[in-house]
Design a protein around this motif. Structure first.
Motif, PDB file in Angstrom:
ATOM      1  N   ALA A  34       0.835  -1.204   0.000  1.00 22.35           N
ATOM      2  CA  ALA A  34       0.000   0.000   0.000  1.00 22.35           C
ATOM      3  C   ALA A  34       0.870   1.255   0.000  1.00 22.35           C
ATOM      4  O   ALA A  34       0.575   2.233  -0.694  1.00 22.35           O
ATOM      5  N   ASP A  39      -1.098   4.389  -1.447  1.00 25.20           N
ATOM      6  CA  ASP A  39      -2.312   4.338  -0.626  1.00 25.20           C
ATOM      7  C   ASP A  39      -1.885   4.411   0.846  1.00 25.20           C
ATOM      8  O   ASP A  39      -1.838   3.404   1.550  1.00 25.20           O
ATOM      9  N   ALA A  42      -4.324   3.270   3.782  1.00 26.77           N
ATOM     10  CA  ALA A  42      -4.383   1.808   3.873  1.00 26.77           C
ATOM     11  C   ALA A  42      -3.104   1.263   4.495  1.00 26.77           C
ATOM     12  O   ALA A  42      -3.144   0.301   5.268  1.00 26.77           O
ATOM     13  N   GLN A  45      -3.450   1.536   8.128  1.00 29.09           N
ATOM     14  CA  GLN A  45      -4.426   0.561   8.623  1.00 29.09           C
ATOM     15  C   GLN A  45      -3.830  -0.845   8.652  1.00 29.09           C
ATOM     16  O   GLN A  45      -4.031  -1.588   9.613  1.00 29.09           O
ATOM     17  N   TYR A  46      -3.100  -1.216   7.626  1.00 29.58           N
ATOM     18  CA  TYR A  46      -2.471  -2.541   7.601  1.00 29.58           C
ATOM     19  C   TYR A  46      -1.355  -2.654   8.638  1.00 29.58           C
ATOM     20  O   TYR A  46      -1.037  -3.748   9.098  1.00 29.58           O
TER      21      TYR A  46
END
Length: 188
Positions: A34, A39, A42, A45-46
């Motif tokens: 990501a 991104d 993301a 978040q990951y």
């Protein structure tokens, strides 16, 4: 039969601990992907589940993504966390210096990046650190408040360069003045 059931239960109980690094490494890979594709939300978040198993990687990932999202304050915090885990981490110091620079903390950024220059292991890393330092030095403005004075010298009783300058200027003024007077006398 009871023995097999207990060993199966034990194996099942251990399974989440065995799978956790695998899942975390998958999340780490997704976060890296990501980040490389741009991104950044993301990527953050990951990176959240990765904090438990790979905290240094998660901190570096989060710091980089936060910088790209314009959150220099978050990038600074996570880069400092990464430095607590590994004090000589080149990437963490680069991220910290960059985050400080983006927050207009140029002096602190310079100090961090000078340490980065010391930690650089190859020419590529040194060029990166020098480039960032050059950017900061071009934007950094210094204000000097105070006066300049001559420090007493050990040449007591000798003519100093300041006195020579004053004598030279006085001679030139005297010469100009006499020429002006001489010209004035000739004209009169």
């Amino acid at each position: 039969m009871k023995l097999k059931a207990n060993s199966t239960l034990k194996a099942l109980a251990i399974l989440p601990f065995l799978a956790s690094p695998l899942l975390a490494s998958n999340d780490l890979k997704q976060a890296q992907d990501a980040l490389s594709t741009g991104d950044y939300k993301a990527a953050i978040q990951y990176a959240v589940p990765v904090w438990k198993t790979y905290p240094l990687d998660a901190a570096l990932l989060t710091s980089r993504a936060a910088l790209e999202l314009g959150r220099a304050d978050l990038a600074e915090d996570t880069a400092r966390l990464a430095l607590k885990m590994d004090t000589d981490n080149f990437a963490a110091r680069i991220l910290l210096g960059n985050a400080l620079f983006r927050q207009d903390k140029k002096t602190e950024a310079s100090i961090v990046l000078r340490r980065v220059l010391d930690l650089a292991k190859n020419e590529r890393e040194k060029r990166l650190a020098r480039g960032l330092l050059r950017q900061i030095s071009q934007l950094q403005r210094f204000t000097l408040n105070g006066t300049f004075e001559f420090v007493p010298s050990s040449n007591v009783g000798k003519v100093t360069s300041e006195e020579k300058l004053i004598l030279s200027l006085a001679k030139q003024l005297l010469h100009l003045r006499t020429r002006q007077l001489g010209l004035a006398c000739l004209e009169a």
